[in-house]
Design an enzyme around this catalytic site. Structure first.
Site, PDB file in Angstrom:
ATOM      1  N   ASP A 171       8.798   3.684  13.178  1.00  0.00           N
ATOM      2  CA  ASP A 171       9.808   2.486  13.868  1.00  0.00           C
ATOM      3  C   ASP A 171      11.060   2.200  13.305  1.00  0.00           C
ATOM      4  OD1 ASP A 171       8.710   1.649  11.392  1.00  0.00           O
ATOM      5  OD2 ASP A 171       7.252   0.255  12.502  1.00  0.00           O
ATOM      6  N   ASP A 210       0.790  -1.137   0.099  1.00  0.00           N
ATOM      7  CA  ASP A 210       0.122  -0.065   0.071  1.00  0.00           C
ATOM      8  C   ASP A 210       0.934   1.253  -0.131  1.00  0.00           C
ATOM      9  OD1 ASP A 210       0.969   0.376   2.669  1.00  0.00           O
ATOM     10  OD2 ASP A 210      -0.880  -0.732   3.469  1.00  0.00           O
ATOM     11  N   ASP A 243       1.554   4.979   1.826  1.00  0.00           N
ATOM     12  CA  ASP A 243       1.406   5.908   2.762  1.00  0.00           C
ATOM     13  C   ASP A 243       1.785   7.362   2.727  1.00  0.00           C
ATOM     14  OD1 ASP A 243       0.196   3.606   4.686  1.00  0.00           O
ATOM     15  OD2 ASP A 243       2.221   2.906   4.326  1.00  0.00           O
TER      16      ASP A 243
HETATM   17  P1  ATP Z   1       3.606  -2.772   4.878  1.00  0.00           P
HETATM   18  O1  ATP Z   1       2.401  -1.751   4.325  1.00  0.00           O
HETATM   19  O2  ATP Z   1       4.250  -3.152   3.804  1.00  0.00           O
HETATM   20  O3  ATP Z   1       3.033  -3.598   5.960  1.00  0.00           O
HETATM   21  P2  ATP Z   1       4.718  -0.439   6.218  1.00  0.00           P
HETATM   22  O4  ATP Z   1       6.106  -0.212   6.835  1.00  0.00           O
HETATM   23  O5  ATP Z   1       4.355   0.534   5.031  1.00  0.00           O
HETATM   24  O6  ATP Z   1       4.737  -2.073   5.675  1.00  0.00           O
HETATM   25  P3  ATP Z   1       2.383   0.477   7.541  1.00  0.00           P
HETATM   26  O7  ATP Z   1       1.595  -0.156   8.737  1.00  0.00           O
HETATM   27  O8  ATP Z   1       1.620   0.554   6.296  1.00  0.00           O
HETATM   28  O9  ATP Z   1       3.849  -0.420   7.358  1.00  0.00           O
HETATM   29  O10 ATP Z   1       2.774   1.698   8.152  1.00  0.00           O
HETATM   30  C1  ATP Z   1       3.444   2.911   7.345  1.00  0.00           C
HETATM   31  C2  ATP Z   1       4.546   3.431   8.274  1.00  0.00           C
HETATM   32  O11 ATP Z   1       4.034   3.964   9.464  1.00  0.00           O
HETATM   33  C3  ATP Z   1       5.594   2.419   8.644  1.00  0.00           C
HETATM   34  O12 ATP Z   1       6.265   2.285   7.373  1.00  0.00           O
HETATM   35  C4  ATP Z   1       6.212   3.284   9.615  1.00  0.00           C
HETATM   36  O13 ATP Z   1       6.902   4.227   9.147  1.00  0.00           O
HETATM   37  C5  ATP Z   1       4.888   3.764  10.127  1.00  0.00           C
HETATM   38  N1  ATP Z   1       4.372   3.067  11.445  1.00  0.00           N
HETATM   39  C6  ATP Z   1       3.385   2.187  11.181  1.00  0.00           C
HETATM   40  N2  ATP Z   1       3.383   1.324  12.465  1.00  0.00           N
HETATM   41  C7  ATP Z   1       4.248   2.016  13.396  1.00  0.00           C
HETATM   42  C8  ATP Z   1       4.301   1.904  14.846  1.00  0.00           C
HETATM   43  N3  ATP Z   1       3.566   1.081  15.355  1.00  0.00           N
HETATM   44  N4  ATP Z   1       5.117   2.652  15.264  1.00  0.00           N
HETATM   45  C9  ATP Z   1       6.110   3.572  14.676  1.00  0.00           C
HETATM   46  N5  ATP Z   1       5.757   3.822  13.322  1.00  0.00           N
HETATM   47  C10 ATP Z   1       4.549   3.067  12.583  1.00  0.00           C
HETATM   48 MG    MG Z   2       2.170   0.514   4.222  1.00  0.00          MG
END
Ligand code: ATP
Ligand code: MG
Length: 455
Positions: A136, A56, A58
């Site tokens: 994170d 996805d 963000d």
């Molecule tokens: P994917 O979508 O492939 O699972 P992602 O890294 O994009 O991985 P998301 O859950 O979509 O994960 O979150 C988007 C972004 O928001 C992350 O890359 C991170 O920068 C931030 N993020 C998400 N969850 C947390 C958390 N629990 N603590 C700190 N930052 C977070």
């Molecule tokens: Mg994501």
């Protein structure tokens, strides 16, 4: 961790606008044109840099949620703990988060923590740099700037990405305490990307895993789905067990894996199901979480079933009671939405029907809307060596290839010259629970042999 702003120009990185979804671009452009900062961040940038397809996209911006809402008709504001804007294009959701800032001196209406240090509210807004250090892992804190196509890196994420390292930003213990789910995320990214965690990010999981017990079960359920249905389920499962996190999420399953009762089949069944799931995802096929949950709790459910049998319930009745019981117990650790728990129970209940097909019932079983899931489950059980299911699997596989008339013939043949499967003698019925399951499996032997003969 040193904070040092680096700007990587378009010439020096591999993310192209063409790789970003049209919907994400639309959101980025509209924010930019309204005078706000707009960056693609998180998995979108990380995965594109690694040459993978992002799950996805963000977006991070300095526009406040209400300002985002006023720019997009198709916008919903969600979340209390962490307020976000979702821009909806049909089923595609673009998540827009306002830059987060530090909590010091803020009112509990905007920022709050519990006694363990867990952040229970995170709605203080800040600058791009402040936002970066609240994320994170360094590889998740790379910002693609829609104004000039550069990537902004404050936390050394680019170097970590090149070195295949997963590093928590800031003081690792504080960050895990703020949000223990980050431990599950660490495992998921390590598995998905095949990255190494740095020492502290790695070691502290063992010490702090217990903090997950305090996380709302609905959030843990969502994370569980991401872990097991994200295309790298087997590796995630193995890592979760290595870090002793799996036992916190599925204690009954972990106990069953470690018990001598099922000859190692609990583990085999899970691993085989995850192998299949990963393969299905890799080839673009759909997966249903209920099937895997049914796998996780199948042997724990059996242990409960035996208990109910010992207390005088009949096989089928005991299966129903055990299914209900095991799901209720699991829900203390991860919630299971009703639509999934219903399907899990349907899959389980279909197993005796598939194991003891009768002339009258087999056609009905075949037309059950859950037949395919129940049948796949039977195949899986056979694959891990549950006794004498081979001929039954062959029979059910064969009947699906036949026309209606031939199917009815196959079912008719079940009724001829056979002892009705599922009917027990009075003497057997008075046996103890474990003897009864043994008797039931003998019965299956009998059915299986006759089925093989009738084919
Ligand atoms: P994917 O979508 O492939 O699972 P992602 O890294 O994009 O991985 P998301 O859950 O979509 O994960 O979150 C988007 C972004 O928001 C992350 O890359 C991170 O920068 C931030 N993020 C998400 N969850 C947390 C958390 N629990 N603590 C700190 N930052 C977070
Ligand atoms: Mg994501």
């Amino acid at each position: 961790m040193k904070i040092k702003k680096q700007i990587i120009s378009r010439k020096e990185h591999s993310v192209a606008r063409d790789d970003i979804s049209n919907n994400a671009l639309k959101v980025l452009y509209r924010l930019k044109d309204a005078g706000f900062q707009a960056y693609l961040v998180g998995g979108g940038v990380r995965d594109l840099l690694l040459g993978q397809k992002p799950k996805d996209f963000d977006i991070a911006t300095d526009a406040h949620p209400d300002e985002v809402k006023s720019l997009f008709r198709n916008c919903r504001l969600i979340g209390r703990r962490f307020r976000l804007a979702h821009i909806l294009y049909g089923r595609d959701v673009i998540e827009v988060a306002t830059f987060r800032g530090p909590h010091e001196g803020k009112s509990p209406n905007h920022a709050d923590q519990n006694e363990e240090g867990r952040i229970t509210r995170d709605n203080v807004y800040g600058s791009l740099e402040e936002d970066a250090i609240r994320r994170d892992f360094s590889i998740n804190a790379l910002y693609y700037n829609i104004r000039d196509d550069s990537i902004v890196d404050f936390t050394g994420g680019m170097a970590d990405l090149n070195n295949k390292m997963l590093c928590m930003i800031g003081d690792v213990e504080t960050r895990y305490r703020e949000d223990p789910v980050r431990m599950l995320r660490a495992v998921r990214f390590a598995a998905k990307l095949d990255f190494q965690m740095d020492q502290k990010t790695n070691d502290l999981i063992m010490d702090l895993g217990y903090l997950l017990e305090d996380i709302p079960v609905a959030r843990l359920f969502d994370e569980t789905i991401k872990l097991f249905q994200g295309g790298y389920g087997l590796r995630c499962f193995q890592l979760l067990r290595e870090y002793h996190l799996f036992e916190l999420l599925f204690p009954m399953t972990e106990a069953s894996i470690n018990s001598s009762e099922h000859e190692g089949r609990t583990l085999k069944l899970i691993e085989q199901a995850l192998r299949n799931t990963d393969e299905r995802i890799a080839t673009g096929k759909s997966v249903n979480p209920a099937f895997f949950l049914a796998v996780l709790l199948w042997y724990p459910m059996h242990e409960h079933k035996n208990h109910f049998i010992e207390h005088g319930e009949h096989e089928m009745e005991a299966l129903l009671s055990a299914g209900r019981e095991v799901i209720i117990r699991q829900q203390a650790h991860t919630s299971i939405p009703k639509r999934f728990s219903l399907m899990m129970r349907e899959i389980w209940h279909m197993q005796p029907q598939l194991q003891h097909p009768t002339r009258k019932r087999a056609m009905r079983t075949l037309s059950n809307k859950r037949f395919r899931a129940g049948y796949d489950f039977l195949l899986l059980r056979n694959k891990v060596g549950e006794t004498e299911l081979e001929s039954l699997c062959e029979w059910w596989t064969a009947i699906q290839t036949k026309n209606k008339l031939d199917q009815e013939r196959m079912c008719d043949a079940l009724g001829k010259g056979q002892k009705k499967p599922g009917r027990r003698s009075k003497r057997r019925r008075s046996k103890t629970g474990s003897q009864m399951s043994h008797a039931a499996s003998n019965e299956t032997n009998h059915t299986a042999t006759s089925l093989a003969n009738s084919e």
